[in-house]
Scaffold this motif. Structure first.
Motif, PDB file in Angstrom:
ATOM      1  N   ALA A  79       0.836  -1.204   0.000  1.00 36.49           N
ATOM      2  CA  ALA A  79       0.000   0.000   0.000  1.00 36.49           C
ATOM      3  C   ALA A  79       0.868   1.249   0.000  1.00 36.49           C
ATOM      4  CB  ALA A  79      -0.914  -0.011   1.210  1.00 36.49           C
ATOM      5  N   GLY A  80       0.506   2.194  -0.857  1.00 32.74           N
ATOM      6  CA  GLY A  80       1.242   3.443  -0.958  1.00 32.74           C
ATOM      7  C   GLY A  80       2.371   3.428  -1.969  1.00 32.74           C
ATOM      8  N   GLN A  81       2.491   2.333  -2.744  1.00 33.26           N
ATOM      9  CA  GLN A  81       3.529   2.258  -3.769  1.00 33.26           C
ATOM     10  C   GLN A  81       2.897   2.134  -5.150  1.00 33.26           C
ATOM     11  OE1 GLN A  81       5.776  -1.138  -2.113  1.00 33.26           O
ATOM     12  NE2 GLN A  81       7.465   0.304  -1.830  1.00 33.26           N
ATOM     13  N   SER A  82       3.589   2.702  -6.151  1.00 27.62           N
ATOM     14  CA  SER A  82       3.123   2.659  -7.535  1.00 27.62           C
ATOM     15  C   SER A  82       4.203   2.090  -8.440  1.00 27.62           C
ATOM     16  CB  SER A  82       2.772   4.060  -8.041  1.00 27.62           C
ATOM     17  OG  SER A  82       1.711   4.624  -7.317  1.00 27.62           O
ATOM     18  N   LEU A  83       3.772   1.500  -9.545  1.00 25.84           N
ATOM     19  CA  LEU A  83       4.673   1.012 -10.575  1.00 25.84           C
ATOM     20  C   LEU A  83       4.302   1.685 -11.885  1.00 25.84           C
ATOM     21  CD1 LEU A  83       6.913  -1.006 -11.410  1.00 25.84           C
ATOM     22  CD2 LEU A  83       5.078  -2.643 -11.919  1.00 25.84           C
ATOM     23  N   ILE A  84       5.278   2.307 -12.534  1.00 21.43           N
ATOM     24  CA  ILE A  84       5.067   2.919 -13.851  1.00 21.43           C
ATOM     25  C   ILE A  84       5.456   1.882 -14.892  1.00 21.43           C
ATOM     26  CG2 ILE A  84       5.746   4.762 -15.428  1.00 21.43           C
ATOM     27  CD1 ILE A  84       6.458   6.414 -12.890  1.00 21.43           C
ATOM     28  N   ILE A  85       4.534   1.592 -15.792  1.00 21.40           N
ATOM     29  CA  ILE A  85       4.758   0.573 -16.817  1.00 21.40           C
ATOM     30  C   ILE A  85       4.812   1.256 -18.183  1.00 21.40           C
ATOM     31  CG2 ILE A  85       3.875  -1.538 -17.861  1.00 21.40           C
ATOM     32  CD1 ILE A  85       2.228  -1.695 -15.055  1.00 21.40           C
ATOM     33  N   PRO A  86       5.968   1.217 -18.824  1.00 26.71           N
ATOM     34  CA  PRO A  86       6.079   1.850 -20.151  1.00 26.71           C
ATOM     35  C   PRO A  86       5.192   1.148 -21.188  1.00 26.71           C
ATOM     36  CG  PRO A  86       8.256   1.407 -19.209  1.00 26.71           C
ATOM     37  CD  PRO A  86       7.247   0.673 -18.370  1.00 26.71           C
ATOM     38  N   ALA A  87       4.818   1.887 -22.205  1.00 30.20           N
ATOM     39  CA  ALA A  87       4.030   1.323 -23.316  1.00 30.20           C
ATOM     40  C   ALA A  87       4.769   0.147 -23.940  1.00 30.20           C
ATOM     41  CB  ALA A  87       3.789   2.403 -24.368  1.00 30.20           C
ATOM     42  N   HIS A  88       3.992  -0.839 -24.390  1.00 31.20           N
ATOM     43  CA  HIS A  88       4.491  -2.012 -25.119  1.00 31.20           C
ATOM     44  C   HIS A  88       5.318  -2.976 -24.268  1.00 31.20           C
ATOM     45  CE1 HIS A  88       3.024  -0.327 -28.873  1.00 31.20           C
ATOM     46  NE2 HIS A  88       3.581   0.810 -28.505  1.00 31.20           N
ATOM     47  N   ARG A  89       5.321  -2.822 -22.951  1.00 32.10           N
ATOM     48  CA  ARG A  89       6.088  -3.716 -22.086  1.00 32.10           C
ATOM     49  C   ARG A  89       5.150  -4.751 -21.460  1.00 32.10           C
ATOM     50  NH1 ARG A  89      11.033  -1.729 -20.252  1.00 32.10           N
ATOM     51  NH2 ARG A  89      11.296  -3.865 -19.513  1.00 32.10           N
ATOM     52  N   ARG A  90       5.526  -6.011 -21.573  1.00 32.69           N
ATOM     53  CA  ARG A  90       4.741  -7.122 -21.019  1.00 32.69           C
ATOM     54  C   ARG A  90       4.782  -7.027 -19.492  1.00 32.69           C
ATOM     55  NH1 ARG A  90       6.785 -11.724 -19.570  1.00 32.69           N
ATOM     56  NH2 ARG A  90       5.434 -13.520 -19.332  1.00 32.69           N
ATOM     57  N   HIS A  91       3.613  -7.072 -18.858  1.00 39.31           N
ATOM     58  CA  HIS A  91       3.535  -6.918 -17.409  1.00 39.31           C
ATOM     59  C   HIS A  91       2.291  -7.616 -16.871  1.00 39.31           C
ATOM     60  CE1 HIS A  91       0.927  -3.748 -18.927  1.00 39.31           C
ATOM     61  NE2 HIS A  91       0.303  -3.790 -17.759  1.00 39.31           N
ATOM     62  N   GLY A  92       2.207  -7.702 -15.558  1.00 39.48           N
ATOM     63  CA  GLY A  92       1.043  -8.275 -14.896  1.00 39.48           C
ATOM     64  C   GLY A  92       1.214  -8.151 -13.399  1.00 39.48           C
ATOM     65  N   PHE A  93       0.255  -8.699 -12.648  1.00 38.24           N
ATOM     66  CA  PHE A  93       0.354  -8.689 -11.194  1.00 38.24           C
ATOM     67  C   PHE A  93      -0.542  -9.761 -10.608  1.00 38.24           C
ATOM     68  CE2 PHE A  93      -3.261  -5.878 -11.914  1.00 38.24           C
ATOM     69  CZ  PHE A  93      -4.149  -6.271 -10.917  1.00 38.24           C
ATOM     70  N   ARG A  94      -0.286 -10.083  -9.335  1.00 41.74           N
ATOM     71  CA  ARG A  94      -1.156 -10.978  -8.588  1.00 41.74           C
ATOM     72  C   ARG A  94      -1.109 -10.582  -7.125  1.00 41.74           C
ATOM     73  NH1 ARG A  94       1.032 -15.304  -5.757  1.00 41.74           N
ATOM     74  NH2 ARG A  94       3.291 -15.423  -5.912  1.00 41.74           N
ATOM     75  N   ALA A  95      -2.214 -10.791  -6.434  1.00 36.44           N
ATOM     76  CA  ALA A  95      -2.289 -10.509  -5.002  1.00 36.44           C
ATOM     77  C   ALA A  95      -1.480 -11.558  -4.246  1.00 36.44           C
ATOM     78  CB  ALA A  95      -3.741 -10.521  -4.537  1.00 36.44           C
ATOM     79  N   VAL A  96      -0.705 -11.117  -3.294  1.00 36.02           N
ATOM     80  CA  VAL A  96       0.071 -12.028  -2.454  1.00 36.02           C
ATOM     81  C   VAL A  96      -0.313 -11.785  -0.998  1.00 36.02           C
ATOM     82  CG1 VAL A  96       1.985 -12.246  -4.072  1.00 36.02           C
ATOM     83  CG2 VAL A  96       2.048 -10.447  -2.356  1.00 36.02           C
ATOM     84  N   GLY A  97      -0.001 -12.741  -0.161  1.00 38.82           N
ATOM     85  CA  GLY A  97      -0.368 -12.630   1.238  1.00 38.82           C
ATOM     86  C   GLY A  97      -1.743 -13.228   1.476  1.00 38.82           C
ATOM     87  N   SER A  98      -2.267 -13.001   2.664  1.00 40.13           N
ATOM     88  CA  SER A  98      -3.535 -13.645   3.045  1.00 40.13           C
ATOM     89  C   SER A  98      -4.764 -12.808   2.721  1.00 40.13           C
ATOM     90  CB  SER A  98      -3.517 -13.961   4.536  1.00 40.13           C
ATOM     91  OG  SER A  98      -3.344 -12.756   5.274  1.00 40.13           O
ATOM     92  N   GLY A  99      -4.589 -11.550   2.383  1.00 46.64           N
ATOM     93  CA  GLY A  99      -5.743 -10.695   2.111  1.00 46.64           C
ATOM     94  C   GLY A  99      -5.819 -10.245   0.668  1.00 46.64           C
ATOM     95  N   ALA A 100      -6.945  -9.623   0.353  1.00 44.92           N
ATOM     96  CA  ALA A 100      -7.148  -9.085  -0.993  1.00 44.92           C
ATOM     97  C   ALA A 100      -6.265  -7.855  -1.184  1.00 44.92           C
ATOM     98  CB  ALA A 100      -8.611  -8.713  -1.199  1.00 44.92           C
ATOM     99  N   VAL A 101      -6.018  -7.516  -2.426  1.00 41.98           N
ATOM    100  CA  VAL A 101      -5.287  -6.292  -2.759  1.00 41.98           C
ATOM    101  C   VAL A 101      -6.236  -5.363  -3.502  1.00 41.98           C
ATOM    102  CG1 VAL A 101      -4.318  -7.123  -4.943  1.00 41.98           C
ATOM    103  CG2 VAL A 101      -3.123  -5.366  -3.693  1.00 41.98           C
ATOM    104  N   HIS A 102      -6.127  -4.079  -3.211  1.00 41.21           N
ATOM    105  CA  HIS A 102      -6.923  -3.047  -3.887  1.00 41.21           C
ATOM    106  C   HIS A 102      -5.952  -2.248  -4.735  1.00 41.21           C
ATOM    107  CE1 HIS A 102      -9.785   0.664  -3.382  1.00 41.21           C
ATOM    108  NE2 HIS A 102      -9.739   0.225  -4.620  1.00 41.21           N
ATOM    109  N   ILE A 103      -6.179  -2.241  -6.037  1.00 39.18           N
ATOM    110  CA  ILE A 103      -5.296  -1.596  -7.011  1.00 39.18           C
ATOM    111  C   ILE A 103      -6.031  -0.413  -7.654  1.00 39.18           C
ATOM    112  CG2 ILE A 103      -4.112  -1.894  -9.247  1.00 39.18           C
ATOM    113  CD1 ILE A 103      -2.750  -3.603  -7.233  1.00 39.18           C
ATOM    114  N   HIS A 104      -5.316   0.674  -7.855  1.00 39.55           N
ATOM    115  CA  HIS A 104      -5.813   1.828  -8.601  1.00 39.55           C
ATOM    116  C   HIS A 104      -4.953   1.915  -9.856  1.00 39.55           C
ATOM    117  CE1 HIS A 104      -6.141   6.204  -9.501  1.00 39.55           C
ATOM    118  NE2 HIS A 104      -7.367   6.026  -9.070  1.00 39.55           N
ATOM    119  N   ALA A 105      -5.571   1.989 -11.025  1.00 37.91           N
ATOM    120  CA  ALA A 105      -4.825   1.983 -12.285  1.00 37.91           C
ATOM    121  C   ALA A 105      -5.184   3.197 -13.130  1.00 37.91           C
ATOM    122  CB  ALA A 105      -5.127   0.711 -13.066  1.00 37.91           C
TER     123      ALA A 105
END
Length: 134
Positions: free
Chosen positions: A83-109
């Motif tokens: 929480a409180g961290q962001s990732l900048i993803i450049p155009a055309h770059r392969r990326h993804g994510f998954r929730a880790v840990g025991s709880g849900a993750v809330h993402i703002h995109a």
């Protein structure tokens, strides 16, 4: 000549939530459907162990963790964001994510396009969402 600007206020709580895939619920806040011309902003609630499979966009994206923890990757580089961290993803770059840990993750995109468009691994055709009806 005077430029006339009409304010367009979006009530986030009135935007519908929808299931994108099992364990992932999304709500588009701002897109071409409600007047955006240059970007879309959405949020996701992701259950542990699931997320967004590898894909790319033709535009830049920023993913921000609002709550929980997510493993995020760009190409072969992986990192855990909290929480409180962001990732900048450049155009055309392969990326993804998954929730880790025991709880849900809330993402703002934020995506630098008013229409969500992504090409997922194994597909040659992009997925498009929130396209205005004409």
């Amino acid at each position: 000549m005077e430029f006339v600007f009409e304010m367009n206020v979006i009530a986030h709580e009135k935007q519908p939530r929808e299931t994108w895939r099992a364990g992932v619920e999304s709500r588009m806040l701002v897109s071409a459907i409600n007047g955006a011309q240059q970007l879309c902003i959405f949020e996701q609630w992701v259950q542990p162990g699931v997320g967004a499979p590898s894909h790319f966009h033709t535009v830049e994206e920023v993913l921000t963790v609002i709550a929980g923890e997510a493993e995020m990757w760009i190409e072969d580089e992986h990192m855990i964001l909290a929480a409180g961290q962001s990732l900048i993803i450049p155009a055309h770059r392969r990326h993804g994510f998954r929730a880790v840990g025991s709880g849900a993750v809330h993402i703002h995109a934020v995506l630098a396009s008013p229409i969500f468009e992504a090409t997922f691994d194994g597909s040659s055709e992009p997925v498009r969402r929130w396209i205005p009806v004409e």
